[in-house]
Scaffold this active site. Structure first.
Site, PDB file in Angstrom:
ATOM      1  N   ARG A  40      99.515   3.576 100.805  1.00  0.00           N
ATOM      2  CA  ARG A  40      98.954   2.411 101.506  1.00  0.00           C
ATOM      3  C   ARG A  40      97.878   2.824 102.509  1.00  0.00           C
ATOM      4  NH1 ARG A  40     101.000  -1.384 105.969  1.00  0.00           N
ATOM      5  NH2 ARG A  40     100.236  -3.462 105.405  1.00  0.00           N
ATOM      6  N   ILE A  66      95.412  -6.887 105.635  1.00  0.00           N
ATOM      7  CA  ILE A  66      96.217  -6.375 104.514  1.00  0.00           C
ATOM      8  C   ILE A  66      97.610  -6.931 104.791  1.00  0.00           C
ATOM      9  CG2 ILE A  66      96.632  -4.187 105.759  1.00  0.00           C
ATOM     10  CD1 ILE A  66      96.903  -2.770 103.051  1.00  0.00           C
ATOM     11  N   SER A  67      98.221  -7.596 103.810  1.00  0.00           N
ATOM     12  CA  SER A  67      99.525  -8.233 104.026  1.00  0.00           C
ATOM     13  C   SER A  67     100.581  -7.200 104.412  1.00  0.00           C
ATOM     14  CB  SER A  67      99.990  -8.953 102.762  1.00  0.00           C
ATOM     15  OG  SER A  67      99.089  -9.966 102.405  1.00  0.00           O
ATOM     16  N   GLN A  68     101.579  -7.670 105.129  1.00  0.00           N
ATOM     17  CA  GLN A  68     102.730  -6.838 105.487  1.00  0.00           C
ATOM     18  C   GLN A  68     103.438  -6.371 104.198  1.00  0.00           C
ATOM     19  OE1 GLN A  68     105.293  -9.090 108.056  1.00  0.00           O
ATOM     20  NE2 GLN A  68     106.951  -7.610 107.922  1.00  0.00           N
TER      21      GLN A  68
END
Ligand code: SAH
Length: 218
Positions: A40, A66-68
């Site tokens: 990530r 950026i999404s969790q």
């Protein structure tokens, strides 16, 4: 600046993140395996090198996020992805979610309305590994009629309403996962398209997404 070195330390942090997601209730092993595989930190500025493995959303370019990881895992699990399925994603953002789907074997068609993010993804060396992802610059409300129908549709921005065109582009038996609602909180819904072309609707937890906006942004 980004760094594309995946060290043992990164791998260790990733493993801990996967354990945390499991503890939070994610059970789809294929989702967990994809998250365990994908660095990530490649998707974030090098300032977030270690933070990348915290279960948090982070800023990317042009005020987007950026999404969790928990959100990515939750949406991916609800989609129940099978290898070779055609998945339409609205809101490419960092392309992390698209990579999770591709790692699970899906053919991903992802749309981003922000030109800067689309351009950045086209140039990113770590995305070259994913020929299964096709990137589009456009308005997600229109979907991709040329490539329809899709087995699954995933919306990764807060939708003010259910976009009718995206339901049309879904196969009968196909599923759409959509965070619905304006304001600071959205309800996660899963729609399953029935033979009569209406949808069965299931409600899940509340989440918080950046808004899904009409039109493209230069
Ligand atoms: N899936 C992304 C999450 C990014 S946040 C990730 O894994 O990082 C949501 C993204 O949706 C933002 O980049 C935003 O620009 C984009 N977006 C918002 N409205 C859109 C629309 N109508 N069409 C396409 N993308 C949209």
């Amino acid at each position: 600046m980004r760094t594309f070195e995946d060290s043992y330390r990164h791998k260790g942090l990733r493993k801990k993140l996967v354990d945390l997601l499991r503890a939070k209730g994610i059970t789809d092993e294929r989702v967990l395996e994809a998250i365990n595989t994908i660095p990530r930190h490649f998707f974030l500025d090098s300032a977030f090198d270690e933070k990348a493995y915290e279960d948090k959303a982070f800023p990317i370019a042009v005020g987007q996020t950026i999404s969790q990881p928990y959100t990515v895992a939750y949406q991916s699990q609800l989609l129940d992805i099978r290898p070779y399925e055609k998945v339409l994603e609205i809101g490419t953002g960092s392309a992390y979610q698209a990579c999770v789907l591709a790692e699970m074997g899906a053919q991903v068609f992802t749309i981003e309305r922000q030109r800067a993010l689309f351009d950045q993804n086209k140039l990113s060396p770590h995305l070259k590994k994913y020929p299964k992802i096709k990137f589009f610059y456009g308005d997600g409300f229109d979907g991709l009629p040329t490539y329809a129908p899709f087995d699954k549709v995933l919306i990764t921005a807060a939708a003010p309403y259910i976009p009718e065109k995206l339901i049309t582009q879904l196969k009968v038996g196909g599923k759409m996962v959509i965070p619905l609602g304006e304001g600071s909180v959205q309800k996660m819904l899963r729609l399953t398209k029935k033979e009569d072309l209406t949808c069965n609707e299931e409600e899940f937890d509340n989440f918080s997404f950046v808004p899904m906006l009409e039109g493209k942004k230069q």
